[in-house]
Design an enzyme around this catalytic site. Structure first.
Site, PDB file in Angstrom:
ATOM      1  N   HIS A  97       0.873  -1.180   0.000  1.00  0.00           N
ATOM      2  CA  HIS A  97       0.000   0.000   0.000  1.00  0.00           C
ATOM      3  C   HIS A  97       0.912   1.233   0.000  1.00  0.00           C
ATOM      4  CE1 HIS A  97      -2.683   2.972   1.960  1.00  0.00           C
ATOM      5  NE2 HIS A  97      -3.685   2.223   1.543  1.00  0.00           N
ATOM      6  N   ASP A 157       3.425  -4.206   7.930  1.00  0.00           N
ATOM      7  CA  ASP A 157       2.201  -3.428   7.766  1.00  0.00           C
ATOM      8  C   ASP A 157       1.032  -4.385   8.020  1.00  0.00           C
ATOM      9  OD1 ASP A 157      -0.136  -2.334   6.844  1.00  0.00           O
ATOM     10  OD2 ASP A 157       0.677  -1.602   4.954  1.00  0.00           O
ATOM     11  N   GLN A 188      -4.273  -4.879   7.191  1.00  0.00           N
ATOM     12  CA  GLN A 188      -5.321  -5.805   6.739  1.00  0.00           C
ATOM     13  C   GLN A 188      -5.231  -7.162   7.422  1.00  0.00           C
ATOM     14  OE1 GLN A 188      -7.807  -4.855   4.987  1.00  0.00           O
ATOM     15  NE2 GLN A 188      -7.087  -2.993   4.001  1.00  0.00           N
ATOM     16  N   LYS A 206     -10.268  -0.196  10.911  1.00  0.00           N
ATOM     17  CA  LYS A 206     -10.513  -1.371  10.076  1.00  0.00           C
ATOM     18  C   LYS A 206     -10.887  -2.574  10.931  1.00  0.00           C
ATOM     19  CE  LYS A 206      -7.120  -0.069   6.551  1.00  0.00           C
ATOM     20  NZ  LYS A 206      -7.928   0.553   5.504  1.00  0.00           N
ATOM     21  N   CYS A 263      -5.059   2.601  -3.292  1.00  0.00           N
ATOM     22  CA  CYS A 263      -3.771   3.119  -2.785  1.00  0.00           C
ATOM     23  C   CYS A 263      -2.654   2.103  -3.002  1.00  0.00           C
ATOM     24  CB  CYS A 263      -3.852   3.518  -1.320  1.00  0.00           C
ATOM     25  SG  CYS A 263      -5.045   4.805  -1.004  1.00  0.00           S
TER      26      CYS A 263
END
Ligand code: C6P
Length: 411
Positions: A122, A201, A204, A227, A369
């Site tokens: 991302h 990261d 998600q 999220k 993104c």
């Protein structure tokens, strides 16, 4: 896992959109919030609103306790050793920027050193490192992907073998486009063998997969509250205690100091030295409530449910010959796709999204993104994306498929 009972906790699911019951398939962008999270936020504002860490009065003590407890909950949620390792930020983006700027300020990374990222990142885990490359001469290496949308681990090994002075390996845990779940344990091992810091990261993954930062053995893990059922404007950075202690904070001002004279400053203890200024107190408390909710359901149950939804949706999408799905079979509940027209062109993803919206179904379109991934790997300008969460059902997927089947006459 009782999905019917879970759905009752999310009032937004009762909304009608264009006369149809809302089907929310835009969870990778931001999730819905259960009532308990909204209640936790409003309870702070209505009953014990005060600034934290600054006053002796009862309200401030109560607010401080709740805010610190939220750090403890988030620490427990990802199996960090203590809340000293949990810095609250605005979101994943800010968490990664914190790492980038703090490493640079502390001279842990200098001109000529290398950073490794991947093509499925991302922009949040790409653009800050590009800034180091463009402004300060750091070399940026990009790991490619296999044809199926998994990370090319051999390429990563080649880079690590060939290049000297790799200081950081920063990789996404789960792709927001392909749904790929990377083997972060293995990647971390490879990074550490070369003495590099390993940054994950987790935007998600934290909402959908049980995270154990000790087991992954990452040095940093970045994620967002919004999220994973929490409020917007709150996120977290996990950092190993010894590394956080060694680095310099990049935001400076109130609450992050221990002592200040006109000539000198010493920093507060962890994690507060990284949380300068008045924090998003209500957001932090709501984040804690979100974690409570997820733990009550059980992350293993949530992951199982979503993987089931993803494989059900994939099998149904495969039945439609004009739908092209991107990414591997094994994935989290994120499915990016396009509708191919007979003339070989791609039907505009925005057109698909607006047709779905007329049926009450919310999906996202664009490059999510992740523009380099779209340009250099998928070779398309954009995709449509459906993404699932714990409150979604197979019936909702059936309705989504029905609408896509109705496009037969358009393509
Ligand atoms: N992806 C999406 O629709 P923030 O915006 O800071 O909370 O999260 C940034 C981010 C970082 N990494 C990954 C893998 C992400 O998916 C995201 C956010 C959203 O896919 C908004 S672009």
């Amino acid at each position: 896992m009782n999905v019917d009972a879970i759905r009752k906790d999310f009032p937004e699911l009762e909304r009608s959109i264009h006369g149809e019951r809302l089907i929310y398939f835009d969870n990778a962008a931001t999730s819905l919030r259960p009532k308990s999270v909204v209640d936790a936020v409003s309870s702070f504002y209505l009953h014990y609103n005060a600034n934290i860490h600054r006053a002796i009065h009862t309200l401030s003590q109560e607010a401080t306790k709740a805010y610190e407890e939220a750090h403890q909950k988030v620490a427990r949620f990802i199996n960090a050793s203590s809340m000293e390792e949990i810095v609250f930020t605005r979101n994943t983006t800010e968490s990664i920027n914190l790492v980038v700027f703090s490493l640079f300020l502390s001279e842990k990374i200098r001109e000529g050193d290398g950073v490794v990222i991947s093509l499925m990142e991302h922009h949040s885990n790409m653009v800050p490192w590009q800034m180091l490359r463009d402004r300060f001469g750091i070399k940026l290496h990009v790991v490619g992907l296999n044809n199926d949308g998994t990370l090319n681990l051999n390429h990563l090994k080649e880079i690590l073998d060939k290049e000297e002075n790799i200081k950081v390996v920063a990789i996404v845990h789960a792709s927001n486009v392909l749904g790929t779940v990377n083997d972060v344990k293995e990647i971390g091992k490879l990074a550490h063998e070369k003495g590099a810091i390993f940054v994950v990261d987790g935007a998600q993954s934290a909402p959908h997969i049980k995270i154990d930062v000790k087991d992954i053995d990452c040095d940093f893990f970045a994620f967002s509250g919004h999220k994973m059922l929490g409020p917007t404007g709150i996120g977290a950075l996990y950092g190993k205690k010894d590394i956080l202690e060694e680095l310099e904070p990049f935001l400076r001002g109130g609450d992050m100091i221990w002592e200040v004279s006109l000539d000198k400053v010493t920093f507060n203890k962890l994690p507060w030295r990284y949380e300068a200024g008045t924090s998003n107190i209500a957001g932090g408390i709501g984040f804690g409530a979100a974690v409570d909710y997820l733990e009550k359901i059980g992350m293993q149950n949530i992951e199982r449910h979503e993987r089931e939804l993803a494989s059900y949706a994939l099998s149904k999408l495969n039945e439609i010959d004009y739908v092209r799905v991107y990414g591997p079979k094994e994935r989290i509940g994120v499915i990016a796709f396009n509708v191919m027209q007979k003339n070989g062109n791609i039907l505009s993803p925005e057109m698909i999204a607006s047709i779905l919206d007329r049926h009450g179904i919310a999906i996202r379109t664009g490059c999510h993104c992740a523009q380099p991934l779209h340009n250099d790997f998928l070779h398309v300008r954009g995709t449509a994306r459906a993404s699932f969460y714990l409150y979604n059902t197979k019936d909702e997927i059936d309705k989504f498929i029905e609408v896509l089947k109705g496009l037969k006459n358009v393509v």
